[in-house]
Design an enzyme around this catalytic site. Structure first.
Site, PDB file in Angstrom:
ATOM      1  N   ARG A  66       0.020  -2.708  -0.582  1.00 32.62           N
ATOM      2  CA  ARG A  66      -1.084  -3.686  -0.404  1.00 32.62           C
ATOM      3  C   ARG A  66      -0.910  -4.580  -1.599  1.00 32.62           C
ATOM      4  O   ARG A  66      -1.091  -5.754  -1.504  1.00 32.62           O
ATOM      5  CB  ARG A  66      -2.717  -2.987  -0.377  1.00 32.62           C
ATOM      6  CG  ARG A  66      -3.519  -3.832  -0.326  1.00 32.62           C
ATOM      7  CD  ARG A  66      -4.981  -3.234  -0.938  1.00 32.62           C
ATOM      8  NE  ARG A  66      -4.994  -3.356  -2.256  1.00 32.62           N
ATOM      9  CZ  ARG A  66      -5.735  -2.763  -2.979  1.00 32.62           C
ATOM     10  NH1 ARG A  66      -6.734  -2.376  -2.393  1.00 32.62           N
ATOM     11  NH2 ARG A  66      -5.699  -2.539  -4.177  1.00 32.62           N
ATOM     12  N   GLY A  67      -0.680  -4.021  -2.560  1.00 33.06           N
ATOM     13  CA  GLY A  67      -0.447  -4.983  -3.745  1.00 33.06           C
ATOM     14  C   GLY A  67      -1.696  -4.913  -4.783  1.00 33.06           C
ATOM     15  O   GLY A  67      -2.844  -4.654  -4.231  1.00 33.06           O
ATOM     16  N   ASP A  68      -1.380  -5.387  -5.963  1.00 32.78           N
ATOM     17  CA  ASP A  68      -2.479  -5.479  -6.977  1.00 32.78           C
ATOM     18  C   ASP A  68      -3.211  -6.978  -6.700  1.00 32.78           C
ATOM     19  O   ASP A  68      -2.541  -7.822  -6.366  1.00 32.78           O
ATOM     20  CB  ASP A  68      -2.221  -5.123  -8.029  1.00 32.78           C
ATOM     21  CG  ASP A  68      -1.655  -3.915  -8.817  1.00 32.78           C
ATOM     22  OD1 ASP A  68      -2.448  -3.000  -8.382  1.00 32.78           O
ATOM     23  OD2 ASP A  68      -0.756  -3.858  -9.423  1.00 32.78           O
ATOM     24  N   TYR A 112      -0.648   8.460  -4.772  1.00 24.40           N
ATOM     25  CA  TYR A 112      -1.066   8.439  -6.056  1.00 24.40           C
ATOM     26  C   TYR A 112      -1.418  10.023  -6.607  1.00 24.40           C
ATOM     27  O   TYR A 112      -2.603  10.611  -6.037  1.00 24.40           O
ATOM     28  CB  TYR A 112      -2.493   7.430  -6.251  1.00 24.40           C
ATOM     29  CG  TYR A 112      -2.082   6.376  -5.787  1.00 24.40           C
ATOM     30  CD1 TYR A 112      -1.680   5.314  -6.754  1.00 24.40           C
ATOM     31  CD2 TYR A 112      -1.955   5.871  -4.682  1.00 24.40           C
ATOM     32  CE1 TYR A 112      -1.221   4.096  -6.660  1.00 24.40           C
ATOM     33  CE2 TYR A 112      -1.652   4.527  -4.330  1.00 24.40           C
ATOM     34  CZ  TYR A 112      -1.194   3.744  -5.109  1.00 24.40           C
ATOM     35  OH  TYR A 112      -0.721   2.409  -4.941  1.00 24.40           O
ATOM     36  N   ALA A 160       2.435 -10.432  -6.246  1.00 27.19           N
ATOM     37  CA  ALA A 160       1.658 -11.528  -5.346  1.00 27.19           C
ATOM     38  C   ALA A 160       1.201 -12.641  -5.930  1.00 27.19           C
ATOM     39  O   ALA A 160       0.515 -12.720  -7.019  1.00 27.19           O
ATOM     40  CB  ALA A 160       0.508 -10.579  -4.709  1.00 27.19           C
ATOM     41  N   GLU A 212      13.285   1.420 -11.354  1.00 26.88           N
ATOM     42  CA  GLU A 212      12.722   0.266 -11.168  1.00 26.88           C
ATOM     43  C   GLU A 212      12.757  -0.844 -12.160  1.00 26.88           C
ATOM     44  O   GLU A 212      12.408  -0.604 -13.375  1.00 26.88           O
ATOM     45  CB  GLU A 212      11.117   0.745 -10.872  1.00 26.88           C
ATOM     46  CG  GLU A 212      10.133  -0.281 -10.639  1.00 26.88           C
ATOM     47  CD  GLU A 212       8.560  -0.005 -10.201  1.00 26.88           C
ATOM     48  OE1 GLU A 212       8.587   1.012  -9.250  1.00 26.88           O
ATOM     49  OE2 GLU A 212       7.544  -0.637 -10.731  1.00 26.88           O
ATOM     50  N   GLN A 235       2.789   7.092  -8.045  1.00 24.17           N
ATOM     51  CA  GLN A 235       2.425   6.501  -9.421  1.00 24.17           C
ATOM     52  C   GLN A 235       2.781   7.345 -10.352  1.00 24.17           C
ATOM     53  O   GLN A 235       3.050   8.408 -10.255  1.00 24.17           O
ATOM     54  CB  GLN A 235       0.790   6.276  -9.145  1.00 24.17           C
ATOM     55  CG  GLN A 235       0.351   5.502 -10.539  1.00 24.17           C
ATOM     56  CD  GLN A 235       0.533   4.075 -10.805  1.00 24.17           C
ATOM     57  OE1 GLN A 235       1.547   3.769 -11.194  1.00 24.17           O
ATOM     58  NE2 GLN A 235      -0.284   3.154 -10.106  1.00 24.17           N
ATOM     59  N   ALA A 285      -1.783  -1.315   3.049  1.00 22.93           N
ATOM     60  CA  ALA A 285      -0.283  -1.311   3.257  1.00 22.93           C
ATOM     61  C   ALA A 285       0.159  -0.811   4.718  1.00 22.93           C
ATOM     62  O   ALA A 285       1.263  -1.216   5.099  1.00 22.93           O
ATOM     63  CB  ALA A 285       0.435  -0.365   2.239  1.00 22.93           C
TER      64      ALA A 285
HETATM   65  P1  FAD Z   1      -2.973   0.873   0.116  1.00 22.36           P
HETATM   66  O1  FAD Z   1      -2.185   1.927   0.709  1.00 22.36           O
HETATM   67  O2  FAD Z   1      -3.291   0.023   1.362  1.00 22.36           O
HETATM   68  O3  FAD Z   1      -4.261   1.567  -0.201  1.00 22.36           O
HETATM   69  C1  FAD Z   1      -5.260   0.707  -1.069  1.00 22.36           C
HETATM   70  C2  FAD Z   1      -6.681   1.703  -1.185  1.00 22.36           C
HETATM   71  O4  FAD Z   1      -7.190   1.612   0.230  1.00 22.36           O
HETATM   72  C3  FAD Z   1      -6.501   2.971  -1.563  1.00 22.36           C
HETATM   73  O5  FAD Z   1      -7.570   3.462  -2.430  1.00 22.36           O
HETATM   74  C4  FAD Z   1      -6.609   3.908  -0.241  1.00 22.36           C
HETATM   75  O6  FAD Z   1      -6.941   5.292  -0.371  1.00 22.36           O
HETATM   76  C5  FAD Z   1      -7.371   2.631   0.657  1.00 22.36           C
HETATM   77  N1  FAD Z   1      -6.895   2.719   2.099  1.00 22.36           N
HETATM   78  C6  FAD Z   1      -5.589   2.535   2.559  1.00 22.36           C
HETATM   79  N2  FAD Z   1      -5.421   2.588   3.819  1.00 22.36           N
HETATM   80  C7  FAD Z   1      -6.859   2.597   4.239  1.00 22.36           C
HETATM   81  C8  FAD Z   1      -7.195   2.823   5.551  1.00 22.36           C
HETATM   82  N3  FAD Z   1      -6.754   2.554   6.771  1.00 22.36           N
HETATM   83  N4  FAD Z   1      -8.902   2.861   5.628  1.00 22.36           N
HETATM   84  C9  FAD Z   1      -9.350   3.139   4.513  1.00 22.36           C
HETATM   85  N5  FAD Z   1      -8.867   3.106   3.235  1.00 22.36           N
HETATM   86  C10 FAD Z   1      -7.554   2.935   2.887  1.00 22.36           C
HETATM   87  N6  FAD Z   1       1.806  -3.640  -7.185  1.00 22.36           N
HETATM   88  C11 FAD Z   1       2.119  -4.966  -6.781  1.00 22.36           C
HETATM   89  O7  FAD Z   1       1.536  -5.805  -6.834  1.00 22.36           O
HETATM   90  N7  FAD Z   1       3.564  -5.088  -6.763  1.00 22.36           N
HETATM   91  C12 FAD Z   1       4.523  -4.132  -7.066  1.00 22.36           C
HETATM   92  O8  FAD Z   1       5.843  -4.289  -6.809  1.00 22.36           O
HETATM   93  C13 FAD Z   1       3.769  -2.748  -7.144  1.00 22.36           C
HETATM   94  N8  FAD Z   1       4.863  -1.469  -7.128  1.00 22.36           N
HETATM   95  C14 FAD Z   1       4.411  -0.500  -7.024  1.00 22.36           C
HETATM   96  C15 FAD Z   1       5.472   0.518  -6.804  1.00 22.36           C
HETATM   97  C16 FAD Z   1       4.836   1.880  -6.820  1.00 22.36           C
HETATM   98  C17 FAD Z   1       5.619   2.997  -6.887  1.00 22.36           C
HETATM   99  C18 FAD Z   1       3.398   1.954  -7.083  1.00 22.36           C
HETATM  100  C19 FAD Z   1       2.738   3.481  -6.977  1.00 22.36           C
HETATM  101  C20 FAD Z   1       2.424   1.132  -7.072  1.00 22.36           C
HETATM  102  C21 FAD Z   1       2.875  -0.291  -7.145  1.00 22.36           C
HETATM  103  N9  FAD Z   1       2.104  -1.443  -7.052  1.00 22.36           N
HETATM  104  C22 FAD Z   1       2.452  -2.703  -7.093  1.00 22.36           C
HETATM  105  C23 FAD Z   1       0.667  -1.102  -7.291  1.00 22.36           C
HETATM  106  C24 FAD Z   1      -0.132  -1.266  -5.949  1.00 22.36           C
HETATM  107  O9  FAD Z   1       0.253  -2.285  -5.483  1.00 22.36           O
HETATM  108  C25 FAD Z   1      -1.826  -0.837  -6.360  1.00 22.36           C
HETATM  109  O10 FAD Z   1      -1.612   0.549  -6.746  1.00 22.36           O
HETATM  110  C26 FAD Z   1      -2.530  -1.216  -5.097  1.00 22.36           C
HETATM  111  O11 FAD Z   1      -3.798  -1.141  -5.761  1.00 22.36           O
HETATM  112  C27 FAD Z   1      -2.437  -0.259  -3.987  1.00 22.36           C
HETATM  113  O12 FAD Z   1      -1.412  -0.452  -3.030  1.00 22.36           O
HETATM  114  P2  FAD Z   1      -1.076   0.461  -1.885  1.00 22.36           P
HETATM  115  O13 FAD Z   1       0.058  -0.071  -1.362  1.00 22.36           O
HETATM  116  O14 FAD Z   1      -0.874   2.000  -2.463  1.00 22.36           O
HETATM  117  O15 FAD Z   1      -2.453   0.243  -1.059  1.00 22.36           O
END
Ligand code: FAD
Length: 296
Positions: free
Chosen positions: A107-109, A148, A51, A16, A179, A126
């Site tokens: 979803r993103g930070d 995670y 983002a 990465e 993660q 996401a």
């Molecule tokens: P989601 O899957 O949407 O989850 C977010 C939270 O919501 C979690 O607590 C989950 O349990 C909860 N949730 C999800 N779906 C539901 C639902 N339907 N109902 C209720 N709760 C729900 N960030 C960046 O900004 N840019 C990057 O390039 C980037 N790359 C990454 C690469 C990897 C391999 C990893 C592991 C993380 C990366 N991140 C990146 C960080 C990531 O964006 C953050 O960890 C963010 O906080 C969560 O993203 P997610 O896509 O996992 O979110």
């Protein structure tokens, strides 16, 4: 090639990288990094996405170079928390036009300047981004998702996080990347519990060699991860000796990888932090182990 087609044949090795953050917008330094990483013959290289930040547009540009100039599969990260469907459509069209077939849909930070009052609120999770992509670009992209081992920081429990992960997979994530973690038991727990929930897609382990005491503490804080006693003890002991700390981190990550491969991991994703020498050092220590499933 879609990454899932590789994963169905063998475990993958991937790196990465992130678009460099220079005030003048010059990202040329990343190409030296890719030159060196490409010599290590990874199965794919993923490019992060910030983002709302100045580096957003560079994700497509860098992923495109990896794919079209270096001939290595690229995975473009894409996040939706602060995006409109119009903005996402523009990026997805660019990815498609550049022949990028793989997206890590996130979803993103939350961006530093995120303001819930003015944010678009079109996408919350996401899984909604997966649904949007697959509806508007059917059979175009191989989607993946984040997961995670130590539970996402906002999730109330492992169970709730797994429910969300199931939705992510059911909405189209064909494989997952974890993660970073420093205790492999968390990875094994995630895989075990995911399988019990009916989440059967490959789960690639994300490994970040901790070669610097301060950055290790920062990263653990940001990701909410635990630092096992034996790693933290070495960190205390060698924190003022950067060269020794680097050896500690490389050896620790190497042992993690050996243990994961021994136990049948689906793939290893190295968070390189744009430092190819770290990836090189890890591969030197695991050359014959990776040779069992690396590309020729
Ligand atoms: P989601 O899957 O949407 O989850 C977010 C939270 O919501 C979690 O607590 C989950 O349990 C909860 N949730 C999800 N779906 C539901 C639902 N339907 N109902 C209720 N709760 C729900 N960030 C960046 O900004 N840019 C990057 O390039 C980037 N790359 C990454 C690469 C990897 C391999 C990893 C592991 C993380 C990366 N991140 C990146 C960080 C990531 O964006 C953050 O960890 C963010 O906080 C969560 O993203 P997610 O896509 O996992 O979110």
């Amino acid at each position: 090639m879609k990454i899932i087609d590789m994963l169905l044949k063998k475990p993958t090795l991937s790196f990465e990288i992130f678009p460099p953050k220079n005030h003048d917008g010059d990202i040329s330094s990343i190409y030296k990094t890719i030159d060196e990483l490409s010599a290590l013959k990874p199965d794919f290289i993923s490019v992060t996405y910030g983002a709302g930040g100045s580096t957003t547009e560079h994700t497509v540009e860098i992923a495109s170079k990896i794919k079209n100039q270096y001939g290595i599969e690229a995975v473009a990260h894409l996040s939706c928390i602060d995006a409109t469907s119009k903005q996402l459509t523009k990026i997805l069209n660019e990815l498609k036009d550049n022949n990028i077939q793989n997206i890590l849909a996130l979803r993103g930070d939350y961006p530093k300047d995120y303001d819930p009052k003015t944010a678009p609120h079109e996408f919350k999770y996401a899984s909604e981004l997966n649904t949007f992509i697959n509806k508007n670009y059917p059979d175009t992209f191989c989607l993946s998702g984040a997961c995670y081992p130590e539970v996402h920081q906002e999730a109330v429990s492992l169970e709730a996080d797994l429910e969300a992960l199931k939705k992510k997979v059911d909405s189209g994530a064909q494989y997952l990347i974890t993660q970073l973690f420093y205790d492999n038991n968390y990875y094994y727990r995630l895989v075990r519990e995911a399988r019990l929930k009916g989440i059967n897609v490959p789960i690639i382990a994300g490994i970040m060699p901790a070669t610097n005491a301060r950055s290790l503490l920062n990263i653990a804080k940001l990701s909410g991860g635990n630092i096992p006693y034996n790693l933290s003890a070495s960190l205390e002991r060698f924190r003022n000796n950067p060269k020794a700390m680097k050896e500690v981190g490389l050896n620790y990550a190497t042992n993690q990888i050996i243990d994961l491969i021994t136990n049948g991991v689906d793939g290893i994703h190295l968070y390189t932090m744009n430092r190819p020498e770290i990836a090189k050092e890890i591969l030197m220590r695991t050359n014959n182990i990776f040779a069992e499933f690396k590309n020729d």
